[in-house]
Design a protein around this motif. Structure first.
Motif, PDB file in Angstrom:
ATOM      1  N   GLY A 288      41.296  63.996  90.521  1.00 35.68           N
ATOM      2  CA  GLY A 288      42.584  64.138  91.177  1.00 35.68           C
ATOM      3  C   GLY A 288      42.539  65.017  92.410  1.00 35.68           C
ATOM      4  O   GLY A 288      41.483  65.506  92.827  1.00 35.68           O
TER       5      GLY A 288
ATOM      6  N   ALA B  48      45.216  60.214  90.169  1.00 33.19           N
ATOM      7  CA  ALA B  48      44.789  59.539  88.940  1.00 33.19           C
ATOM      8  C   ALA B  48      45.450  58.171  88.823  1.00 33.19           C
ATOM      9  O   ALA B  48      44.799  57.175  88.478  1.00 33.19           O
ATOM     10  CB  ALA B  48      45.127  60.403  87.726  1.00 33.19           C
ATOM     11  N   GLU B  49      46.730  58.093  89.116  1.00 34.84           N
ATOM     12  CA  GLU B  49      47.417  56.811  89.011  1.00 34.84           C
ATOM     13  C   GLU B  49      46.962  55.841  90.097  1.00 34.84           C
ATOM     14  O   GLU B  49      46.806  54.640  89.843  1.00 34.84           O
ATOM     15  CB  GLU B  49      48.929  57.010  89.069  1.00 34.84           C
ATOM     16  CG  GLU B  49      49.505  57.652  87.808  1.00 34.84           C
ATOM     17  CD  GLU B  49      50.994  57.446  87.691  1.00 34.84           C
ATOM     18  OE1 GLU B  49      51.479  56.319  87.946  1.00 34.84           O
ATOM     19  OE2 GLU B  49      51.701  58.412  87.347  1.00 34.84           O
TER      20      GLU B  49
ATOM     21  N   LEU C 200      45.221  63.311  80.315  1.00 38.81           N
ATOM     22  CA  LEU C 200      46.180  62.776  81.272  1.00 38.81           C
ATOM     23  C   LEU C 200      45.600  61.569  82.022  1.00 38.81           C
ATOM     24  O   LEU C 200      46.265  60.535  82.162  1.00 38.81           O
ATOM     25  CB  LEU C 200      46.580  63.885  82.238  1.00 38.81           C
ATOM     26  CG  LEU C 200      47.750  63.655  83.184  1.00 38.81           C
ATOM     27  CD1 LEU C 200      48.372  64.998  83.544  1.00 38.81           C
ATOM     28  CD2 LEU C 200      47.332  62.936  84.442  1.00 38.81           C
ATOM     29  N   SER C 201      44.360  61.676  82.494  1.00 38.79           N
ATOM     30  CA  SER C 201      43.741  60.593  83.250  1.00 38.79           C
ATOM     31  C   SER C 201      43.512  59.366  82.384  1.00 38.79           C
ATOM     32  O   SER C 201      43.764  58.228  82.814  1.00 38.79           O
ATOM     33  CB  SER C 201      42.408  61.059  83.840  1.00 38.79           C
ATOM     34  OG  SER C 201      42.581  62.148  84.715  1.00 38.79           O
TER      35      SER C 201
ATOM     36  N   ALA D 275      46.754  57.480  81.689  1.00 37.84           N
ATOM     37  CA  ALA D 275      47.153  56.719  82.869  1.00 37.84           C
ATOM     38  C   ALA D 275      46.308  55.456  83.014  1.00 37.84           C
ATOM     39  O   ALA D 275      46.835  54.362  83.287  1.00 37.84           O
ATOM     40  CB  ALA D 275      47.028  57.585  84.121  1.00 37.84           C
TER      41      ALA D 275
ATOM     42  N   PHE E 139      53.828  61.321  84.675  1.00 39.07           N
ATOM     43  CA  PHE E 139      53.527  59.952  85.072  1.00 39.07           C
ATOM     44  C   PHE E 139      54.708  59.320  85.809  1.00 39.07           C
ATOM     45  O   PHE E 139      55.863  59.568  85.486  1.00 39.07           O
ATOM     46  CB  PHE E 139      53.214  59.100  83.837  1.00 39.07           C
ATOM     47  CG  PHE E 139      52.041  59.587  83.048  1.00 39.07           C
ATOM     48  CD1 PHE E 139      50.772  59.611  83.598  1.00 39.07           C
ATOM     49  CD2 PHE E 139      52.198  60.013  81.737  1.00 39.07           C
ATOM     50  CE1 PHE E 139      49.680  60.048  82.864  1.00 39.07           C
ATOM     51  CE2 PHE E 139      51.123  60.446  80.995  1.00 39.07           C
ATOM     52  CZ  PHE E 139      49.854  60.477  81.557  1.00 39.07           C
TER      53      PHE E 139
ATOM     54  N   CYS F  39      37.207  59.101  82.578  1.00 38.69           N
ATOM     55  CA  CYS F  39      38.440  59.877  82.734  1.00 38.69           C
ATOM     56  C   CYS F  39      38.321  61.198  81.979  1.00 38.69           C
ATOM     57  O   CYS F  39      39.277  61.664  81.353  1.00 38.69           O
ATOM     58  CB  CYS F  39      39.632  59.070  82.217  1.00 38.69           C
ATOM     59  SG  CYS F  39      39.858  57.481  83.026  1.00 38.69           S
TER      60      CYS F  39
ATOM     61  N   SER G 257      49.277  67.378  92.991  1.00 39.26           N
ATOM     62  CA  SER G 257      49.209  67.002  91.586  1.00 39.26           C
ATOM     63  C   SER G 257      48.010  66.098  91.301  1.00 39.26           C
ATOM     64  O   SER G 257      47.750  65.135  92.019  1.00 39.26           O
ATOM     65  CB  SER G 257      50.498  66.276  91.185  1.00 39.26           C
ATOM     66  OG  SER G 257      50.314  65.549  89.996  1.00 39.26           O
ATOM     67  N   TRP G 258      47.299  66.403  90.226  1.00 40.23           N
ATOM     68  CA  TRP G 258      46.169  65.591  89.780  1.00 40.23           C
ATOM     69  C   TRP G 258      46.609  64.156  89.520  1.00 40.23           C
ATOM     70  O   TRP G 258      45.918  63.192  89.843  1.00 40.23           O
ATOM     71  CB  TRP G 258      45.593  66.203  88.505  1.00 40.23           C
ATOM     72  CG  TRP G 258      44.432  65.489  87.910  1.00 40.23           C
ATOM     73  CD1 TRP G 258      44.469  64.426  87.048  1.00 40.23           C
ATOM     74  CD2 TRP G 258      43.043  65.779  88.118  1.00 40.23           C
ATOM     75  NE1 TRP G 258      43.194  64.039  86.711  1.00 40.23           N
ATOM     76  CE2 TRP G 258      42.313  64.857  87.344  1.00 40.23           C
ATOM     77  CE3 TRP G 258      42.367  66.735  88.872  1.00 40.23           C
ATOM     78  CZ2 TRP G 258      40.917  64.867  87.313  1.00 40.23           C
ATOM     79  CZ3 TRP G 258      40.972  66.740  88.837  1.00 40.23           C
ATOM     80  CH2 TRP G 258      40.267  65.820  88.069  1.00 40.23           C
ATOM     81  N   THR G 259      47.791  63.988  88.939  1.00 43.70           N
ATOM     82  CA  THR G 259      48.245  62.682  88.488  1.00 43.70           C
ATOM     83  C   THR G 259      48.481  61.717  89.640  1.00 43.70           C
ATOM     84  O   THR G 259      48.316  60.502  89.480  1.00 43.70           O
ATOM     85  CB  THR G 259      49.533  62.826  87.663  1.00 43.70           C
ATOM     86  OG1 THR G 259      49.340  63.853  86.698  1.00 43.70           O
ATOM     87  CG2 THR G 259      49.895  61.538  86.945  1.00 43.70           C
TER      88      THR G 259
ATOM     89  N   LEU H 175      53.215  65.843  88.435  1.00 45.76           N
ATOM     90  CA  LEU H 175      52.148  65.906  87.431  1.00 45.76           C
ATOM     91  C   LEU H 175      52.442  64.951  86.284  1.00 45.76           C
ATOM     92  O   LEU H 175      51.527  64.429  85.644  1.00 45.76           O
ATOM     93  CB  LEU H 175      51.989  67.330  86.897  1.00 45.76           C
ATOM     94  CG  LEU H 175      50.799  67.553  85.960  1.00 45.76           C
ATOM     95  CD1 LEU H 175      49.477  67.329  86.695  1.00 45.76           C
ATOM     96  CD2 LEU H 175      50.823  68.949  85.354  1.00 45.76           C
TER      97      LEU H 175
END
Length: 528
Positions: free
Chosen positions: A405, A415-416, A30-31, A34, A80, A158, A410-412, A78
């Motif tokens: 994250g 991350a973003e 996921l990371s 992104a 994107f 990542c 949410s981790w995302t 979570l």
């Protein structure tokens, strides 16, 4: 000429020829996806590749295959921001998330930038060259192994925060005498048959809470054996408000509103829990007791010893764990293991649990940088001795960022923000023709607090290897998306703590990497 590397194909000769790059992204979960998206969109001309140690993308969502594996954050956050989650489920199963990641990488053409079977063993920074040199162990699809060295100007890690090879598995007396099967959820056997079997799940965290209702659907009986309880929070698997917003608004507008709504709800709940812990504690325990309907001892089995958000809360979509308890095929036992026996477990209370299968849902083993060792100008870097800069870089470590994250959301989301900030940093370096960026503590500044304040076992076991944080920005590891949004999206990259230096003979500029015409097709070179 375009190459199309898949999880079953060896790295192409053309891709292998690109050995000097602007950016290397390590990890294709996921990371990493992104990071690749924003590098391509916001840093046109930057040449980069993604290195993935495994033979497929997806990271966590490909590794974990235990029954019921699912998200523990809502998918509207979570997922994107640049590719809205389209399913009706707010809490999604692992396979659905993996498909989403694969579809995203394929649709954006990012999957062609991944070099599979590339594990970074060592990363060395040389100030005289302003470059990282990566020693890589390559595993080809046919099992053949060799090594390779790659260089880059900026290293973007990542690869997550835990070891993929094995989870945390304690040992107990008598394990060799047990005649059943012991498994860890991180490496769930595809052929494990638990139908009509007696199963004991050791643990009380998110994995155990997920496993219990999933196994109980077909097992003879499932017992979750915990030393102490966790907070259990039931929530609908579908978001009714989100469904109505989707019906009323255009898709892009609905996504933005739903995402903001969920961010504010999660942040508000977290802040309330930290400000009024006893009140939130009473509400959580009361709600759990109402759903358990007398099938557990509330004081013993549903009352944690810690305050809300000292550890992550465990989600129960549609109250699935409580339904399993009420159905009679599952139970919670709060006790400790004295020893294994041939037929199960002997507990310190004197009770025994019969078991055909024991699942050790005892947590992760923290590992930073994918296990790679770091050196700066010949000196080994111990991240436990560094201070985290904006939760993404490390004091005195040049041209390196990593994604870590949120632990309370949410981790995302984080991350973003980190991926976007790295793009701002690279563009700033290009515009000012500098080749080195390094966060440095000023006189009187130091790290004295743990970077992550949770008391979860896997983090406590890793205290010595995690970086520290300071008491003022940019050395504070905020667990607050809105605050980070202001700091990382609009705050200056030239903030006094980040030092920019010109040391190499060649500045960091697009197109400066040494590539031939054919090899350049194997890396990202421009925005789509």
């Amino acid at each position: 000429m375009q190459t199309n590397m898949t999880a079953t194909e060896p790295t192409s000769d053309l891709a292998s020829a690109a050995t000097d790059l602007d950016v290397i992204v390590v990890g294709a979960g996921l990371s990493g996806i992104a990071a690749a998206h924003y590098l391509r969109k916001r840093c046109p001309g930057t040449r980069f590749v993604m290195l993935e140690a495994r033979q497929t993308l997806g990271g966590t969502w490909d590794l974990f295959r235990y029954p019921g594996v699912r998200s523990d954050s809502d998918m509207f956050t979570l997922g994107f921001s640049f590719r809205p989650w389209a399913s009706e489920k707010a809490i999604a199963e692992g396979g659905e998330i993996l498909d989403y990641l694969k579809d995203t990488a394929r649709e954006e053409g990012l999957d062609t930038l991944i070099r599979y079977g590339h594990k970074v063993r060592d990363a060395r920074w040389e100030s005289s060259l302003a470059r990282w040199t990566l020693d890589i162990e390559r595993t080809h699809a046919d099992g053949h192994r060799d090594t390779q060295s790659l260089t880059c100007r900026f290293l973007f890690m990542c690869s997550g925060y835990y070891a993929y090879d094995a989870g945390h598995t304690p040992t107990w007396p008598g394990m060799d005498a047990f005649t059943g099967t012991v498994v860890h959820p991180q490496h769930w056997p595809a052929d494990l048959d638990y139908r009509d079997k007696r199963v004991v799940v050791i643990g009380s965290g998110a994995t155990a809470v997920t496993l219990l209702p999933s196994l109980a659907a077909t097992a003879a009986h499932v017992t979750m054996l915990q030393r102490s309880p966790s907070y259990l929070l039931s929530m609908p698997q579908r978001d009714g408000v989100a469904e109505r917003l989707r019906a009323w608004l255009p898709a892009s507008a609905a996504h933005r509103v739903i995402r903001l709504k969920n961010v504010l709800i999660a942040l508000g709940f977290y802040q309330a829990a930290r400000r009024w812990p006893q009140a939130v504690r009473r509400v959580l325990i009361r709600r759990a007791a109402q759903q358990a309907q007398g099938h557990v001892d509330v004081a013993r089995d549903l009352t944690p010893r810690y305050s809300p958000w000292d550890q992550r809360l465990c989600l129960a979509p549609n109250g699935d764990i409580f339904k399993a308890l009420r159905g009679g095929r599952a139970a919670i036992v709060t006790d400790e293991i004295a020893s294994f026996t041939p037929g199960g477990l002997a507990l310190k209370s004197g009770k025994t649990l019969d078991a055909d299968i024991v699942v050790s849902a005892t947590g992760l083993r923290v590992q930073l940088m994918g296990g790679a060792s770091l050196r700066v100008d010949g000196k080994c870097v111990d991240l436990g001795d560094t201070v985290a800069y904006k939760g993404m870089m490390y004091s005195d470590v040049p041209n390196l960022a990593s994604i870590f994250g949120y632990t309370n959301a949410s981790w995302t989301l984080k991350a973003e923000l980190i991926a976007q900030y790295v793009c701002r940093l690279i563009n700033h370096m290009n515009a000012h023709e500098v080749d080195t960026c390094v966060p440095r503590l000023r006189d009187g500044e130091h790290g004295e607090l743990p970077a992550i304040g949770l008391t979860s076992g896997y983090l406590q076991r890793a205290t010595g290897m995690l970086p520290k944080q300071g008491r003022r920005k940019p050395w504070v590891f905020y667990q607050n998306y809105l605050r980070d949004l202001r700091l990382m999206r609009w705050g200056s990259v030239d903030d006094g703590a980040m030092r920019f230096e010109r040391r190499a003979t060649r500045p960091v500029v697009p197109g400066a990497a040494t590539l031939d015409a054919d090899a350049s097709s194997a890396v990202a070179t421009a925005a789509p």
